[in-house]
Design a protein around this motif. Structure first.
Motif, PDB file in Angstrom:
ATOM      1  N   PRO A 107     -27.581 -23.868 -33.632  1.00 33.74           N
ATOM      2  CA  PRO A 107     -28.295 -25.064 -33.185  1.00 33.74           C
ATOM      3  C   PRO A 107     -28.963 -24.826 -31.830  1.00 33.74           C
ATOM      4  O   PRO A 107     -28.461 -24.066 -31.006  1.00 33.74           O
ATOM      5  CB  PRO A 107     -27.201 -26.133 -33.058  1.00 33.74           C
ATOM      6  N   ARG A 108     -30.115 -25.485 -31.618  1.00 36.06           N
ATOM      7  CA  ARG A 108     -30.844 -25.328 -30.352  1.00 36.06           C
ATOM      8  C   ARG A 108     -30.036 -25.936 -29.214  1.00 36.06           C
ATOM      9  O   ARG A 108     -29.626 -27.099 -29.271  1.00 36.06           O
ATOM     10  CB  ARG A 108     -32.190 -26.028 -30.466  1.00 36.06           C
ATOM     11  N   PRO A 109     -29.780 -25.156 -28.146  1.00 35.33           N
ATOM     12  CA  PRO A 109     -29.024 -25.689 -27.017  1.00 35.33           C
ATOM     13  C   PRO A 109     -29.852 -26.711 -26.230  1.00 35.33           C
ATOM     14  O   PRO A 109     -31.060 -26.555 -26.098  1.00 35.33           O
ATOM     15  CB  PRO A 109     -28.709 -24.468 -26.157  1.00 35.33           C
ATOM     16  N   LYS A 110     -29.188 -27.726 -25.730  1.00 35.50           N
ATOM     17  CA  LYS A 110     -29.869 -28.740 -24.925  1.00 35.50           C
ATOM     18  C   LYS A 110     -30.096 -28.193 -23.512  1.00 35.50           C
ATOM     19  O   LYS A 110     -29.330 -27.409 -23.008  1.00 35.50           O
ATOM     20  CB  LYS A 110     -29.017 -30.007 -24.865  1.00 35.50           C
ATOM     21  N   ASP A 111     -31.156 -28.631 -22.874  1.00 38.05           N
ATOM     22  CA  ASP A 111     -31.492 -28.248 -21.507  1.00 38.05           C
ATOM     23  C   ASP A 111     -31.629 -26.735 -21.313  1.00 38.05           C
ATOM     24  O   ASP A 111     -31.267 -26.203 -20.274  1.00 38.05           O
ATOM     25  CB  ASP A 111     -30.448 -28.803 -20.514  1.00 38.05           C
ATOM     26  N   SER A 112     -32.129 -26.045 -22.326  1.00 34.73           N
ATOM     27  CA  SER A 112     -32.346 -24.597 -22.218  1.00 34.73           C
ATOM     28  C   SER A 112     -33.725 -24.247 -22.745  1.00 34.73           C
ATOM     29  O   SER A 112     -34.225 -24.864 -23.682  1.00 34.73           O
ATOM     30  CB  SER A 112     -31.302 -23.825 -23.030  1.00 34.73           C
ATOM     31  N   ASN A 113     -34.338 -23.267 -22.120  1.00 33.84           N
ATOM     32  CA  ASN A 113     -35.614 -22.764 -22.573  1.00 33.84           C
ATOM     33  C   ASN A 113     -35.367 -21.825 -23.754  1.00 33.84           C
ATOM     34  O   ASN A 113     -34.617 -20.863 -23.637  1.00 33.84           O
ATOM     35  CB  ASN A 113     -36.312 -22.013 -21.430  1.00 33.84           C
ATOM     36  N   VAL A 114     -35.976 -22.109 -24.868  1.00 37.41           N
ATOM     37  CA  VAL A 114     -35.808 -21.279 -26.053  1.00 37.41           C
ATOM     38  C   VAL A 114     -36.918 -20.242 -26.079  1.00 37.41           C
ATOM     39  O   VAL A 114     -38.095 -20.560 -25.895  1.00 37.41           O
ATOM     40  CB  VAL A 114     -35.841 -22.148 -27.339  1.00 37.41           C
ATOM     41  N   ILE A 115     -36.545 -18.999 -26.279  1.00 32.72           N
ATOM     42  CA  ILE A 115     -37.513 -17.905 -26.315  1.00 32.72           C
ATOM     43  C   ILE A 115     -38.124 -17.850 -27.700  1.00 32.72           C
ATOM     44  O   ILE A 115     -37.417 -17.798 -28.704  1.00 32.72           O
ATOM     45  CB  ILE A 115     -36.829 -16.561 -25.996  1.00 32.72           C
ATOM     46  N   GLY A 116     -39.432 -17.858 -27.736  1.00 32.92           N
ATOM     47  CA  GLY A 116     -40.122 -17.766 -29.016  1.00 32.92           C
ATOM     48  C   GLY A 116     -40.214 -16.336 -29.514  1.00 32.92           C
ATOM     49  O   GLY A 116     -39.789 -15.389 -28.851  1.00 32.92           O
ATOM     50  N   THR A 117     -40.758 -16.186 -30.691  1.00 37.82           N
ATOM     51  CA  THR A 117     -40.973 -14.856 -31.268  1.00 37.82           C
ATOM     52  C   THR A 117     -42.404 -14.759 -31.761  1.00 37.82           C
ATOM     53  O   THR A 117     -43.091 -15.768 -31.919  1.00 37.82           O
ATOM     54  CB  THR A 117     -40.029 -14.605 -32.456  1.00 37.82           C
ATOM     55  N   LYS A 118     -42.844 -13.529 -31.974  1.00 38.20           N
ATOM     56  CA  LYS A 118     -44.147 -13.332 -32.590  1.00 38.20           C
ATOM     57  C   LYS A 118     -44.113 -12.048 -33.394  1.00 38.20           C
ATOM     58  O   LYS A 118     -43.291 -11.156 -33.140  1.00 38.20           O
ATOM     59  CB  LYS A 118     -45.267 -13.306 -31.557  1.00 38.20           C
ATOM     60  N   TRP A 119     -44.993 -11.968 -34.359  1.00 35.75           N
ATOM     61  CA  TRP A 119     -45.089 -10.783 -35.202  1.00 35.75           C
ATOM     62  C   TRP A 119     -46.083  -9.795 -34.598  1.00 35.75           C
ATOM     63  O   TRP A 119     -47.154 -10.186 -34.135  1.00 35.75           O
ATOM     64  CB  TRP A 119     -45.545 -11.161 -36.611  1.00 35.75           C
ATOM     65  N   VAL A 120     -45.697  -8.528 -34.582  1.00 35.76           N
ATOM     66  CA  VAL A 120     -46.579  -7.447 -34.143  1.00 35.76           C
ATOM     67  C   VAL A 120     -46.828  -6.565 -35.360  1.00 35.76           C
ATOM     68  O   VAL A 120     -45.885  -6.086 -35.993  1.00 35.76           O
ATOM     69  CB  VAL A 120     -45.939  -6.624 -33.006  1.00 35.76           C
ATOM     70  N   PHE A 121     -48.096  -6.366 -35.683  1.00 37.32           N
ATOM     71  CA  PHE A 121     -48.474  -5.593 -36.867  1.00 37.32           C
ATOM     72  C   PHE A 121     -49.058  -4.254 -36.448  1.00 37.32           C
ATOM     73  O   PHE A 121     -49.845  -4.175 -35.514  1.00 37.32           O
ATOM     74  CB  PHE A 121     -49.503  -6.363 -37.694  1.00 37.32           C
ATOM     75  N   ARG A 122     -48.675  -3.192 -37.145  1.00 36.86           N
ATOM     76  CA  ARG A 122     -49.174  -1.836 -36.896  1.00 36.86           C
ATOM     77  C   ARG A 122     -49.478  -1.156 -38.218  1.00 36.86           C
ATOM     78  O   ARG A 122     -48.786  -1.377 -39.202  1.00 36.86           O
ATOM     79  CB  ARG A 122     -48.132  -0.974 -36.177  1.00 36.86           C
ATOM     80  N   ASN A 123     -50.486  -0.328 -38.199  1.00 37.43           N
ATOM     81  CA  ASN A 123     -50.783   0.519 -39.350  1.00 37.43           C
ATOM     82  C   ASN A 123     -50.328   1.922 -39.032  1.00 37.43           C
ATOM     83  O   ASN A 123     -50.691   2.487 -38.006  1.00 37.43           O
ATOM     84  CB  ASN A 123     -52.290   0.534 -39.649  1.00 37.43           C
ATOM     85  N   LYS A 124     -49.504   2.506 -39.901  1.00 36.63           N
ATOM     86  CA  LYS A 124     -49.095   3.895 -39.758  1.00 36.63           C
ATOM     87  C   LYS A 124     -50.122   4.744 -40.492  1.00 36.63           C
ATOM     88  O   LYS A 124     -50.453   4.469 -41.641  1.00 36.63           O
ATOM     89  CB  LYS A 124     -47.712   4.127 -40.363  1.00 36.63           C
ATOM     90  N   ILE A 125     -50.621   5.779 -39.807  1.00 42.44           N
ATOM     91  CA  ILE A 125     -51.625   6.627 -40.428  1.00 42.44           C
ATOM     92  C   ILE A 125     -51.135   8.070 -40.454  1.00 42.44           C
ATOM     93  O   ILE A 125     -50.304   8.477 -39.638  1.00 42.44           O
ATOM     94  CB  ILE A 125     -52.976   6.549 -39.694  1.00 42.44           C
ATOM     95  N   ASP A 126     -51.654   8.845 -41.412  1.00 49.94           N
ATOM     96  CA  ASP A 126     -51.282  10.258 -41.491  1.00 49.94           C
ATOM     97  C   ASP A 126     -52.238  11.088 -40.649  1.00 49.94           C
ATOM     98  O   ASP A 126     -53.097  10.546 -39.935  1.00 49.94           O
ATOM     99  CB  ASP A 126     -51.237  10.733 -42.946  1.00 49.94           C
ATOM    100  N   GLU A 127     -52.101  12.409 -40.721  1.00 55.48           N
ATOM    101  CA  GLU A 127     -52.917  13.285 -39.874  1.00 55.48           C
ATOM    102  C   GLU A 127     -54.392  13.234 -40.211  1.00 55.48           C
ATOM    103  O   GLU A 127     -55.237  13.627 -39.410  1.00 55.48           O
ATOM    104  CB  GLU A 127     -52.407  14.731 -39.954  1.00 55.48           C
ATOM    105  N   ASN A 128     -54.747  12.720 -41.404  1.00 55.54           N
ATOM    106  CA  ASN A 128     -56.150  12.602 -41.802  1.00 55.54           C
ATOM    107  C   ASN A 128     -56.752  11.242 -41.466  1.00 55.54           C
ATOM    108  O   ASN A 128     -57.899  10.976 -41.787  1.00 55.54           O
ATOM    109  CB  ASN A 128     -56.303  12.872 -43.303  1.00 55.54           C
TER     110      ASN A 128
END
Length: 188
Positions: free
Chosen positions: A18-39
């Motif tokens: 449960p969300r704590p009262k009187d506290s700053n809740v840290i958000g999240t975000k998605w980070v997307f990456r493309n893995k590429i080969d040597e070519n």
């Protein structure tokens, strides 16, 4: 994204509270990456869920920071010492195991089964001496006249640290046909 969330669940990384009262809740975000080969061809799309720690205010949300990151040399040294002492932390509780010990063993097995391509071999060795070997070439690069020094360090037969570095300063101009200078040091 679903694969990343499934791994969180599978590894028992977090659980909803449960969300704590009187506290700053840290958000999240998605980070997307493309893995590429040597070519330059995309081989995999990766997604990571990261915390937005920059939303915290020092003195309000936290007093001090701590990053639980160990140097790889420290981890390898710990493994070498553990191999020498041929004792596992979980094995200490075989005579009187508790549920927490079983959960720890299950987590270790999940990690090992999930990373079959990763590994480093450390053997039991009755030799518990520390040895370091260093080597430096004399003006090994004739273009910029810089030398390269390198070394490796062992506990018993287990490699725990190594380095190779081109020196920042130039060597004085001399006959470059001199034989390679090699120094082996033993620390025991």
């Amino acid at each position: 994204m679903q694969e990343e969330l499934d791994q969180f669940t599978r590894n028992d990384v977090w659980y909803l509270v449960p969300r704590p009262k009187d506290s700053n809740v840290i958000g999240t975000k998605w980070v997307f990456r493309n893995k590429i080969d040597e070519n330059g061809v995309i081989t995999r799309n990766k997604a990571r869920l990261v915390a937005q720690g920059y939303t915290q205010v020092k003195g309000v949300d936290f007093d001090e920071t701590f990053a639980p990151v160990a140097r790889l040399e420290s981890v390898r040294l710990l493994l070498a010492i553990a191999c020498h002492l041929s004792v596992g932390v979980c094995a200490r509780f075989q005579a009187n195991p508790k549920e927490s010990h079983l959960n720890a063993v299950k987590r270790i097995i999940r990690y090992v089964s999930g990373t079959p391509t990763l590994g480093i071999y450390y053997s039991f060795d009755s030799n518990y001496e520390i040895a370091g070997y260093t080597d430096a070439d004399w003006v090994g690069n004739v273009d910029d006249r810089k030398s390269t020094s390198r070394g490796c360090f062992y506990v018993g037969n287990n490699l725990v640290s190594w380095h190779s570095k081109k020196q920042a300063c130039l060597q004085p101009k001399q006959n470059t046909s001199l034989p390679e200078v090699v120094a082996h040091n033993y620390y025991g």
